[in-house]
Write a protein that holds these residues in place. Sequence first.
Motif, mmCIF file in Angstrom:
data_model
loop_
_atom_site.group_PDB
_atom_site.id
_atom_site.type_symbol
_atom_site.label_atom_id
_atom_site.label_comp_id
_atom_site.label_asym_id
_atom_site.label_seq_id
_atom_site.Cartn_x
_atom_site.Cartn_y
_atom_site.Cartn_z
ATOM 1 N N TYR A 275 44.477 37.750 47.053
ATOM 2 C CA TYR A 275 43.184 37.682 47.734
ATOM 3 C C TYR A 275 43.154 36.796 48.978
ATOM 4 O O TYR A 275 42.073 36.476 49.467
ATOM 5 C CB TYR A 275 42.112 37.175 46.767
ATOM 6 C CG TYR A 275 41.938 38.050 45.565
ATOM 7 C CD1 TYR A 275 41.290 39.279 45.666
ATOM 8 C CD2 TYR A 275 42.411 37.650 44.324
ATOM 9 C CE1 TYR A 275 41.121 40.088 44.559
ATOM 10 C CE2 TYR A 275 42.248 38.460 43.205
ATOM 11 C CZ TYR A 275 41.599 39.673 43.333
ATOM 12 O OH TYR A 275 41.435 40.466 42.230
ATOM 13 N N GLN A 276 44.296 36.419 49.513
ATOM 14 C CA GLN A 276 44.264 35.564 50.702
ATOM 15 C C GLN A 276 43.428 36.227 51.794
ATOM 16 O O GLN A 276 43.558 37.431 52.038
ATOM 17 C CB GLN A 276 45.679 35.318 51.229
ATOM 18 C CG GLN A 276 45.715 34.411 52.452
ATOM 19 C CD GLN A 276 47.130 34.193 52.950
ATOM 20 O OE1 GLN A 276 47.931 35.127 53.013
ATOM 21 N NE2 GLN A 276 47.453 32.954 53.275
ATOM 22 N N GLN A 277 42.579 35.438 52.427
ATOM 23 C CA GLN A 277 41.784 36.011 53.515
ATOM 24 C C GLN A 277 42.734 36.543 54.583
ATOM 25 O O GLN A 277 43.851 36.059 54.733
ATOM 26 C CB GLN A 277 40.786 34.998 54.064
ATOM 27 C CG GLN A 277 41.370 33.868 54.876
ATOM 28 C CD GLN A 277 40.296 32.882 55.304
ATOM 29 O OE1 GLN A 277 39.651 32.256 54.477
ATOM 30 N NE2 GLN A 277 40.115 32.731 56.602
ATOM 31 N N CYS B 84 36.339 28.056 50.956
ATOM 32 C CA CYS B 84 37.464 28.976 50.806
ATOM 33 C C CYS B 84 38.020 28.901 49.383
ATOM 34 O O CYS B 84 38.473 27.834 48.947
ATOM 35 C CB CYS B 84 38.545 28.611 51.825
ATOM 36 S SG CYS B 84 40.019 29.616 51.682
ATOM 37 N N GLU C 137 40.797 29.978 47.925
ATOM 38 C CA GLU C 137 42.187 29.574 47.747
ATOM 39 C C GLU C 137 42.359 28.073 47.976
ATOM 40 O O GLU C 137 43.111 27.404 47.266
ATOM 41 C CB GLU C 137 43.159 30.387 48.611
ATOM 42 C CG GLU C 137 42.829 30.497 50.073
ATOM 43 C CD GLU C 137 42.111 31.785 50.460
ATOM 44 O OE1 GLU C 137 42.488 32.357 51.490
ATOM 45 O OE2 GLU C 137 41.186 32.215 49.763
ATOM 46 N N ALA D 110 36.339 33.410 41.063
ATOM 47 C CA ALA D 110 36.689 33.749 42.447
ATOM 48 C C ALA D 110 37.231 35.170 42.543
ATOM 49 O O ALA D 110 36.878 35.919 43.469
ATOM 50 C CB ALA D 110 37.698 32.744 42.992
ATOM 51 N N GLU D 111 38.075 35.569 41.590
ATOM 52 C CA GLU D 111 38.627 36.934 41.607
ATOM 53 C C GLU D 111 37.525 37.970 41.439
ATOM 54 O O GLU D 111 37.492 38.966 42.173
ATOM 55 C CB GLU D 111 39.685 37.080 40.506
ATOM 56 C CG GLU D 111 40.941 36.298 40.790
ATOM 57 C CD GLU D 111 41.892 36.211 39.608
ATOM 58 O OE1 GLU D 111 43.077 35.956 39.850
ATOM 59 O OE2 GLU D 111 41.456 36.383 38.442
ATOM 60 N N LYS E 240 35.566 38.183 44.626
ATOM 61 C CA LYS E 240 36.300 38.908 45.680
ATOM 62 C C LYS E 240 36.188 40.416 45.461
ATOM 63 O O LYS E 240 35.938 41.167 46.403
ATOM 64 C CB LYS E 240 37.779 38.496 45.689
ATOM 65 C CG LYS E 240 38.035 37.188 46.381
ATOM 66 C CD LYS E 240 37.920 37.363 47.875
ATOM 67 C CE LYS E 240 38.576 36.231 48.611
ATOM 68 N NZ LYS E 240 38.571 36.430 50.046
ATOM 69 N N GLY F 104 32.817 41.600 46.362
ATOM 70 C CA GLY F 104 32.422 41.351 47.746
ATOM 71 C C GLY F 104 31.360 40.279 47.894
ATOM 72 O O GLY F 104 30.614 40.258 48.866
ATOM 73 N N VAL G 256 31.176 33.964 50.347
ATOM 74 C CA VAL G 256 31.947 32.773 49.962
ATOM 75 C C VAL G 256 31.061 31.615 49.519
ATOM 76 O O VAL G 256 31.471 30.833 48.654
ATOM 77 C CB VAL G 256 32.913 32.312 51.079
ATOM 78 C CG1 VAL G 256 34.028 33.313 51.282
ATOM 79 C CG2 VAL G 256 32.191 32.003 52.363
ATOM 80 N N MET H 239 30.272 32.317 45.930
ATOM 81 C CA MET H 239 31.505 32.190 45.169
ATOM 82 C C MET H 239 31.839 30.714 44.937
ATOM 83 O O MET H 239 32.124 30.295 43.815
ATOM 84 C CB MET H 239 32.655 32.870 45.912
ATOM 85 C CG MET H 239 33.987 32.840 45.193
ATOM 86 S SD MET H 239 35.380 33.472 46.187
ATOM 87 C CE MET H 239 34.706 34.861 47.044
#
Length: 181
Positions: free
Chosen positions: A64-66, A125, A127, A150-151, A154, A157, A160, A163
């Motif tokens: 899931y890295q941006q 963020c 991560e 977080a997963e 993501k 959608g 952030v 999240m």
Amino acid sequence: MFKKTALILCVGLTLSSIIGIYRNRDNFAVTRVEAASYTVGEISDFLQDKREHYPLSDEFIERYQQTSGGYIAYAKKNGVLVDKTQHSPNQKWHYFDSWLAQSLEENPNFRDLDGKTKVYTGLLCPELLLWLYEAMGVDSAKIREAKVIAEDAKVKGTNVSTMAKSMREVVSWEEFSKNLG
């Protein structure tokens, strides 16, 4: 008499809010002392000798890295490898070389600001938050729970801010900062 009663009531309410008196499920009075406050600099000093990679934040990055903006754009601009299979840029770099360095450029006194506000609450963020939780020594079960949140966010959608707020509901400031003191 009224002034004395008002003063006692005011002091009592203030003390109650400071130490957080509340009742647990068995209706016993319990006192909870608020976690100490720390500056951005104190948190950063603690993180300085921590590892670049931790397993849960690296797992999250792989999936899931941006892909653009923020620290990714800053890394590309500065010639830092962007490759989620190599967990790059690593989140220690993200914290120190991207976020903290840019924050210090904008405000040379940034290290003196409140760490709870700027680091714990201000960073969004996922991560980076997961790396911070691992580096700060948060209980691994809580980190895994925050990672699942977080997963899920993501996949759905979720923005952030929401999240990160949900992740903070799992990892409290007290848990985050417990190893600083």
